[in-house]
Design a protein around this motif. Structure first.
Motif, PDB file in Angstrom:
ATOM      1  N   SER A  96       0.810  -1.216   0.000  1.00  0.00           N
ATOM      2  CA  SER A  96       0.000   0.000   0.000  1.00  0.00           C
ATOM      3  C   SER A  96       0.846   1.269   0.000  1.00  0.00           C
ATOM      4  N   ASN A  97       2.097   1.188   0.502  1.00  0.00           N
ATOM      5  CA  ASN A  97       2.966   2.356   0.380  1.00  0.00           C
ATOM      6  C   ASN A  97       4.377   1.908   0.018  1.00  0.00           C
ATOM      7  N   ASP A  98       5.172   2.859  -0.454  1.00  0.00           N
ATOM      8  CA  ASP A  98       6.491   2.531  -1.000  1.00  0.00           C
ATOM      9  C   ASP A  98       7.571   2.333   0.052  1.00  0.00           C
ATOM     10  N   SER A  99       7.312   2.659   1.305  1.00  0.00           N
ATOM     11  CA  SER A  99       8.381   2.655   2.307  1.00  0.00           C
ATOM     12  C   SER A  99       8.998   1.264   2.504  1.00  0.00           C
ATOM     13  N   GLU A 100       8.203   0.209   2.431  1.00  0.00           N
ATOM     14  CA  GLU A 100       8.740  -1.148   2.601  1.00  0.00           C
ATOM     15  C   GLU A 100       9.717  -1.485   1.471  1.00  0.00           C
ATOM     16  N   ILE A 101       9.358  -1.141   0.249  1.00  0.00           N
ATOM     17  CA  ILE A 101      10.225  -1.400  -0.910  1.00  0.00           C
ATOM     18  C   ILE A 101      11.462  -0.515  -0.849  1.00  0.00           C
ATOM     19  N   ASN A 102      11.275   0.767  -0.539  1.00  0.00           N
ATOM     20  CA  ASN A 102      12.416   1.687  -0.454  1.00  0.00           C
ATOM     21  C   ASN A 102      13.392   1.267   0.641  1.00  0.00           C
ATOM     22  N   PHE A 158      13.909  -1.783   1.731  1.00  0.00           N
ATOM     23  CA  PHE A 158      14.600  -2.974   1.251  1.00  0.00           C
ATOM     24  C   PHE A 158      15.711  -2.610   0.264  1.00  0.00           C
ATOM     25  N   THR A 159      15.431  -1.706  -0.674  1.00  0.00           N
ATOM     26  CA  THR A 159      16.430  -1.339  -1.689  1.00  0.00           C
ATOM     27  C   THR A 159      17.617  -0.600  -1.090  1.00  0.00           C
ATOM     28  N   ARG A 160      17.416   0.153  -0.019  1.00  0.00           N
ATOM     29  CA  ARG A 160      18.533   0.839   0.639  1.00  0.00           C
ATOM     30  C   ARG A 160      19.489  -0.145   1.307  1.00  0.00           C
ATOM     31  N   LYS A 161      18.982  -1.274   1.741  1.00  0.00           N
ATOM     32  CA  LYS A 161      19.784  -2.237   2.505  1.00  0.00           C
ATOM     33  C   LYS A 161      20.385  -3.357   1.660  1.00  0.00           C
ATOM     34  N   ILE A 201      12.122  -7.613  -6.828  1.00  0.00           N
ATOM     35  CA  ILE A 201      13.441  -6.995  -6.745  1.00  0.00           C
ATOM     36  C   ILE A 201      14.487  -8.095  -6.837  1.00  0.00           C
ATOM     37  N   THR A 202      15.379  -7.959  -7.819  1.00  0.00           N
ATOM     38  CA  THR A 202      16.495  -8.881  -7.977  1.00  0.00           C
ATOM     39  C   THR A 202      17.710  -8.203  -7.369  1.00  0.00           C
ATOM     40  N   TYR A 203      18.407  -8.938  -6.479  1.00  0.00           N
ATOM     41  CA  TYR A 203      19.534  -8.335  -5.768  1.00  0.00           C
ATOM     42  C   TYR A 203      20.652  -9.354  -5.559  1.00  0.00           C
ATOM     43  N   LYS A 204      21.826  -8.823  -5.264  1.00  0.00           N
ATOM     44  CA  LYS A 204      23.001  -9.655  -5.031  1.00  0.00           C
ATOM     45  C   LYS A 204      23.251  -9.705  -3.531  1.00  0.00           C
ATOM     46  N   GLU A 205      23.556 -10.892  -3.035  1.00  0.00           N
ATOM     47  CA  GLU A 205      23.852 -11.063  -1.613  1.00  0.00           C
ATOM     48  C   GLU A 205      25.186 -11.770  -1.448  1.00  0.00           C
TER      49      GLU A 205
END
Length: 119
Positions: free
Chosen positions: A83-89, A91-94, A113-117
Motif C-alpha cells: 500500500s505504500n512505497d516505504s517497505e520497498i524503499n 529494502f532497496t537501501r539495505k 526486486i532482484t539483488y546480489k547477496e
C-alpha cells in the motif's frame, strides 16, 4: 584458499603526497577490497653496509595475504499488494539491487526486486 605475495623494496617507495603512507599499503587495500581475507602476514628487513668511502641502507617489505574470493548469489524478493512505497524503499537501501520490476495495474501491483547477496 588462495595466497598473494606483495613486495616493496626500500622506503623510497613511500608516497609523500599522502602523508608518508607507503604505496604497498594502497596496493594491499585495493587487492583485498573484494576478497574475504583470512590472514595477512607482514615481514620487513633492513640491511646496512658501510665502509670508509660509502654507506647504504636497504629496506625490504613483504606481505603474504591469505584469502578467498567473495562469493555472491543472486536472489529475488517479491512484494505483493504493497500500500505504500516505504517497505520497498527500505529494502532497496539495505541491499545491492540489480533490477526492479513491476507487474499488474492500479491496486494489484507486484514488485520483484532482484539483488546480489554476499555469502
Amino acid at each position: 584458499m588462495k595466497v598473494k605475495i606483495m613486495h616493496q623494496v626500500d622506503w623510497r617507495g613511500w608516497d609523500d603526497r599522502k602523508g608518508k603512507i607507503p604505496i604497498l599499503e594502497d596496493q594491499i587495500n585495493k587487492f583485498i577490497a573484494d576478497k574475504e581475507v583470512i590472514d595477512i602476514k607482514y615481514s620487513n628487513s633492513i640491511s646496512m653496509a658501510a665502509n670508509q668511502e660509502m654507506s647504504d641502507t636497504d629496506h625490504d617489505e613483504s606481505v603474504l595475504i591469505i584469502y578467498e574470493d567473495k562469493l555472491s548469489t543472486i536472489k529475488q524478493k517479491t512484494f505483493e499488494y504493497v500500500s505504500n512505497d516505504s517497505e520497498i524503499n527500505d529494502f532497496t537501501r539495505k541491499h545491492d539491487v540489480i533490477k526492479i520490476e513491476h507487474f499488474g495495474a492500479l491496486d494489484d501491483v507486484t514488485t520483484i526486486i532482484t539483488y546480489k547477496e554476499e555469502k
